[in-house]
Scaffold this motif. Structure first.
Motif, PDB file in Angstrom:
ATOM      1  N   ASN A  44      15.139  -9.931 -12.654  1.00 47.43           N
ATOM      2  CA  ASN A  44      14.752  -9.147 -11.477  1.00 47.43           C
ATOM      3  C   ASN A  44      14.243  -7.774 -11.884  1.00 47.43           C
ATOM      4  N   ASN A  45      13.089  -7.401 -11.374  1.00 52.04           N
ATOM      5  CA  ASN A  45      12.507  -6.081 -11.604  1.00 52.04           C
ATOM      6  C   ASN A  45      12.852  -5.155 -10.453  1.00 52.04           C
ATOM      7  N   TYR A  46      12.858  -3.862 -10.746  1.00 51.18           N
ATOM      8  CA  TYR A  46      13.011  -2.840  -9.716  1.00 51.18           C
ATOM      9  C   TYR A  46      12.262  -1.614 -10.183  1.00 51.18           C
ATOM     10  N   GLY A  47      11.908  -0.741  -9.253  1.00 48.23           N
ATOM     11  CA  GLY A  47      11.217   0.485  -9.619  1.00 48.23           C
ATOM     12  C   GLY A  47      10.281   0.952  -8.520  1.00 48.23           C
ATOM     13  N   PRO A  48       9.399   1.891  -8.843  1.00 44.87           N
ATOM     14  CA  PRO A  48       8.450   2.437  -7.875  1.00 44.87           C
ATOM     15  C   PRO A  48       7.579   1.351  -7.245  1.00 44.87           C
ATOM     16  N   ASN A  49       7.163   1.570  -6.009  1.00 39.87           N
ATOM     17  CA  ASN A  49       6.276   0.668  -5.268  1.00 39.87           C
ATOM     18  C   ASN A  49       6.882  -0.692  -4.957  1.00 39.87           C
ATOM     19  N   HIS A  50       8.168  -0.858  -5.172  1.00 37.69           N
ATOM     20  CA  HIS A  50       8.826  -2.133  -4.894  1.00 37.69           C
ATOM     21  C   HIS A  50       8.816  -2.361  -3.383  1.00 37.69           C
ATOM     22  N   PHE A  51       8.367  -3.528  -2.954  1.00 37.48           N
ATOM     23  CA  PHE A  51       8.245  -3.786  -1.527  1.00 37.48           C
ATOM     24  C   PHE A  51       9.616  -3.747  -0.863  1.00 37.48           C
ATOM     25  N   PRO A  52       9.732  -3.056   0.273  1.00 37.21           N
ATOM     26  CA  PRO A  52      11.033  -2.776   0.865  1.00 37.21           C
ATOM     27  C   PRO A  52      11.772  -3.929   1.527  1.00 37.21           C
ATOM     28  N   GLU A  53      11.318  -5.158   1.340  1.00 40.33           N
ATOM     29  CA  GLU A  53      12.130  -6.273   1.820  1.00 40.33           C
ATOM     30  C   GLU A  53      13.179  -6.641   0.758  1.00 40.33           C
ATOM     31  N   LYS A  54      13.019  -6.166  -0.461  1.00 40.53           N
ATOM     32  CA  LYS A  54      13.927  -6.494  -1.553  1.00 40.53           C
ATOM     33  C   LYS A  54      15.130  -5.555  -1.556  1.00 40.53           C
ATOM     34  N   PRO A  62      14.935  -1.345  -2.664  1.00 38.50           N
ATOM     35  CA  PRO A  62      14.180  -0.499  -1.727  1.00 38.50           C
ATOM     36  C   PRO A  62      14.648  -0.656  -0.279  1.00 38.50           C
ATOM     37  N   LEU A  63      15.122  -1.835   0.096  1.00 38.93           N
ATOM     38  CA  LEU A  63      15.656  -2.026   1.438  1.00 38.93           C
ATOM     39  C   LEU A  63      16.848  -1.102   1.670  1.00 38.93           C
ATOM     40  N   PHE A  71      11.049   6.843  -4.437  1.00 36.72           N
ATOM     41  CA  PHE A  71      11.042   6.550  -3.002  1.00 36.72           C
ATOM     42  C   PHE A  71      11.254   7.815  -2.177  1.00 36.72           C
ATOM     43  N   LEU A  72      12.099   8.727  -2.641  1.00 38.84           N
ATOM     44  CA  LEU A  72      12.318   9.976  -1.909  1.00 38.84           C
ATOM     45  C   LEU A  72      11.066  10.853  -1.924  1.00 38.84           C
ATOM     46  N   SER A  73      10.286  10.752  -2.985  1.00 40.94           N
ATOM     47  CA  SER A  73       9.042  11.528  -3.080  1.00 40.94           C
ATOM     48  C   SER A  73       7.870  10.847  -2.389  1.00 40.94           C
TER      49      SER A  73
END
Length: 187
Positions: free
Chosen positions: A24-34, A37-38, A163-165
């Protein structure tokens, strides 16, 4: 099945190939259904943090930049015909991951410790949910010297900071406005 087609062309016709599989990847631009980011989005909006079942589902997590670096390394230095697993050497139960995320969010948002954790809500498990996703990245580590450049906690902090930025991006993606864009452009 795509891996089998690629390997067949390599074995039959000599097509030069290398393949990777990752956790599983995570990081910037991750779609918020995951999950990550959710939870970030929901904490920012005071919404529940849905956790399937008892939250003990385990996943190996890999910061997306480390994944990109691994792909580049395999492309340039991987053995022709080789297949490499890319993982974070970093398994977390979902509930523990979300608690760590809540802790970091509370610190970054100046909230009292434990505030975000109160949003955790256990929801009915989905049918066929896998208990564990694991990947053994020993081969890429030993053959090519690759390993993740950040710990999960560091990568999570970088992800939260992104995400905060980029709240406007997050708001646009979650509002549905991007759907309107596609409708206007392609209908």
């Amino acid at each position: 099945s795509s891996d089998h087609f690629v390997r067949a062309y390599h074995d039959t016709y000599g097509l030069p190939i290398v393949m990777t599989n990752c956790s599983n990847n995570y990081g910037p631009n991750h779609f918020p259904e995951k999950l990550i980011p959710l939870c970030i989005h929901n904490i920012l909006n005071g919404n529940p943090l849905p956790i399937y079942g008892d939250g003990k589902y385990t996943r190996d997590w890999l910061f997306v930049i480390d994944h990109a670096k691994a792909i580049d390394l395999v492309f340039h230095e991987g053995k022709n015909g080789g297949s490499y697993n890319v993982g974070g050497f970093n398994e977390w139960k979902n509930i523990d991951l979300v608690k760590e995320l809540c802790k970091q969010m509370d610190e970054k948002l100046g909230k009292e410790a434990g505030t975000s954790e109160q949003l955790i809500t256990f929801v009915k498990d989905r049918p066929g949910h896998d208990l564990r996703y694991a990947i053994d990245a020993t081969k890429i580590n030993e053959e090519l010297g690759w390993k993740p450049s950040v710990t999960f906690e560091q990568g999570l902090s970088l992800t939260i900071d992104w995400f905060l930025s980029n709240k406007e991006w997050l708001d646009n993606v979650t509002s549905g406005d991007y759907q309107k864009y596609y409708e206007n452009q392609y209908n």
